[in-house]
Motif scaffolding. Structure first.
Motif, PDB file in Angstrom:
ATOM      1  N   ARG A  80       0.832  -1.214   0.000  1.00  0.00           N
ATOM      2  CA  ARG A  80       0.000   0.000   0.000  1.00  0.00           C
ATOM      3  C   ARG A  80       0.859   1.254   0.000  1.00  0.00           C
ATOM      4  O   ARG A  80       0.434   2.301  -0.490  1.00  0.00           O
ATOM      5  N   MET A  81       2.064   1.140   0.563  1.00  0.00           N
ATOM      6  CA  MET A  81       2.988   2.273   0.598  1.00  0.00           C
ATOM      7  C   MET A  81       3.774   2.414  -0.704  1.00  0.00           C
ATOM      8  O   MET A  81       4.570   3.331  -0.849  1.00  0.00           O
ATOM      9  N   GLY A  82       3.566   1.481  -1.647  1.00  0.00           N
ATOM     10  CA  GLY A  82       4.308   1.523  -2.904  1.00  0.00           C
ATOM     11  C   GLY A  82       5.711   0.967  -2.784  1.00  0.00           C
ATOM     12  O   GLY A  82       6.562   1.251  -3.636  1.00  0.00           O
ATOM     13  N   LEU A  83       5.962   0.147  -1.757  1.00  0.00           N
ATOM     14  CA  LEU A  83       7.291  -0.423  -1.528  1.00  0.00           C
ATOM     15  C   LEU A  83       7.227  -1.915  -1.862  1.00  0.00           C
ATOM     16  O   LEU A  83       7.069  -2.764  -0.991  1.00  0.00           O
ATOM     17  N   ALA A  84       7.337  -2.224  -3.136  1.00  0.00           N
ATOM     18  CA  ALA A  84       7.155  -3.597  -3.603  1.00  0.00           C
ATOM     19  C   ALA A  84       8.431  -4.423  -3.551  1.00  0.00           C
ATOM     20  O   ALA A  84       8.376  -5.651  -3.518  1.00  0.00           O
ATOM     21  N   MET A  85       9.586  -3.750  -3.558  1.00  0.00           N
ATOM     22  CA  MET A  85      10.860  -4.435  -3.585  1.00  0.00           C
ATOM     23  C   MET A  85      11.668  -4.072  -2.332  1.00  0.00           C
ATOM     24  O   MET A  85      11.473  -3.010  -1.728  1.00  0.00           O
ATOM     25  N   ILE A  86      12.603  -4.957  -1.957  1.00  0.00           N
ATOM     26  CA  ILE A  86      13.426  -4.688  -0.771  1.00  0.00           C
ATOM     27  C   ILE A  86      14.208  -3.389  -0.945  1.00  0.00           C
ATOM     28  O   ILE A  86      14.350  -2.586  -0.018  1.00  0.00           O
ATOM     29  N   GLY A  87      14.696  -3.154  -2.166  1.00  0.00           N
ATOM     30  CA  GLY A  87      15.457  -1.932  -2.429  1.00  0.00           C
ATOM     31  C   GLY A  87      14.644  -0.666  -2.266  1.00  0.00           C
ATOM     32  O   GLY A  87      15.212   0.411  -2.028  1.00  0.00           O
TER      33      GLY A  87
END
Length: 419
Positions: free
Chosen positions: A199-206
């Motif tokens: 939901r925060m737009g943080l789909a990848m670890i990076g």
């Protein structure tokens, strides 16, 4: 400049199933799982790679697994055997480094920073470990290598997909190898946190690693609508591989805060105080035996219970401070019983626990004018030695032979499973 640490996490592949396949060579090419073959509603504890290829997964029901794979061989777990093999594997590691920290029964951290001059570079040490463990136990190992425990752990997850079962994560390849991975592959990110991060737009670890910490804290606080700065710092450091914690060869004695033991019960059998008394005594016996083994005694006794009422379950937990520190069974049992009787509502009991806190060293024993406490300690330690040598059921209170006793059943199990 300080030399970078070399930390490994060695994981045993399909551990329980691998131990069983090594013990049964005739099953080498058969799908094997560990569970109770007599209980279709029981849980699969482990499945070998052949079984996994048929869709069998740990934690599913035995009946579901057999429906997917009718040829599946389900073997009853032998927990004592798995513990014995795990300790053997620890000994193999300790021939390479004295910095070995068990993480679970099938995972252990090793700091091999001081072993390079004797055993070669990290990749060679990893292959040496794999070879020695396989030859000694028949178990295959996957090994993650990194400069910190957290990177070794995440490298281990990647090693499970590599051809040789070894993977290295360092600060030089972090962006290429880790930051491109989906967020749910980051250590300690479960389905709930994955939903928050998506939901925060943080789909990848990076996506987390590239943020400034202050920005990530602000965004996570807005998403979770509560104070979450500590959580944000943990995930931000994990994404960047920051972890100063050392490999601990043993549990620090000063970290020990309590000794406790509990038991889930069939409530229909524990409606009377005389039956509950038997279990309270058995729990006190176990707590005191553990305390003596650890070399501690405590001044605070606590007891807790879950009561199954007609309309709903209720619970209570109470504690009392003793006049002197103790690890003597009769003193702890008497205090636990007084607490229980004072707060029990008379409903059937489905869970009991007893704990001992306020711990201190047991090298000094408080004397008593009316009882030879030192002699009683020696008697109970002698009983401990007999149990350690011949099994926990070698010496047992007569009350444990009653129908309400659970010590006999527990003596046949480890961690709730049969030996």
């Amino acid at each position: 400049m300080a030399r970078e640490r070399i930390v490994m996490l060695s994981d045993s592949r399909s551990y329980y199933a691998s131990v069983e396949k090594d013990a049964h060579p005739e099953l080498r090419h058969r799908p094997v799982a560990v569970g109770d073959p007599g209980r279709m509603s029981g849980i699969i504890l482990a499945a070998c790679p052949i079984a996994k290829a048929h869709g069998v997964a740990a934690t599913e029901r035995v009946g579901e697994a057999l429906a997917k794979c009718p040829d599946l061989v389900v073997i009853r777990p032998r927990m004592q055997r798995y513990i014995t093999i795990s300790l053997l594997i620890t000994e193999i590691y300790e021939r390479i480094t004295d910095q070995v920290e068990p993480f679970s029964i099938d995972e252990q951290f090793l700091d091999v920073s001081g072993s390079l001059s004797s055993f070669g570079p990290p990749d060679e040490i990893a292959r040496l470990i794999q070879s020695r463990v396989k030859l000694s136990t028949g178990v295959e190992s996957r090994i993650g290598i990194g400069p910190t425990k957290i990177l070794a752990k995440m490298a281990n997850n990647l090693a499970k997909r590599s051809e040789n079962g070894v993977f290295r994560l360092g600060y030089d390849n972090l962006e290429k190898e880790l930051w491109q991975r989906p967020i749910d592959e980051m250590f300690m990110v479960g389905s709930r946190m994955t939903r928050h991060f998506m939901r925060m737009g943080l789909a990848m670890i990076g996506d987390i690693a590239r943020l400034e910490l202050s920005d990530f804290k602000r965004r996570l606080r807005r998403e979770m609508r509560k104070q979450s700065d500590i959580m944000a710092e943990y995930y931000w450091q994990t994404a960047r591989g920051i972890d100063p914690s050392p490999v601990e060869p043993a549990i620090r004695a000063d970290a020990l805060k309590s000794v406790s033991h509990g038991k889930a019960l069939r409530s229909r059998l524990y409606r009377k105080l005389e039956d509950i008394d038997v279990v309270l005594l058995e729990l006190a016996l176990e707590v005191c035996s553990r305390a003596r083994r650890l070399g501690v005694q405590g001044r605070v006794v606590a007891v807790g219970a879950v009561e199954d009422g007609e309309e709903r379950a209720t619970s209570f937990g109470r504690q009392t401070t003793l006049p002197q520190a103790t690890a003597l069974t009769h003193e702890v049992a008497a205090a636990a019983r007084r607490l229980f009787v004072a707060h029990w509502k008379g409903e059937p009991v489905s869970r009991l626990y007893v704990s001992l806190t306020g711990l201190g060293d047991d090298s000094a024993i408080q004397l008593d004018l009316f009882e030879d406490r030192a002699a009683t300690y020696e008697l109970e330690r002698a009983t401990d030695r007999l149990k350690n040598r011949y099994g926990s059921d070698a010496v047992m209170r007569a009350s444990s032979l009653l129908e309400s006793g659970v010590a006999r059943e527990r003596a046949e199990q480890i961690g709730g499973h049969y030996r």
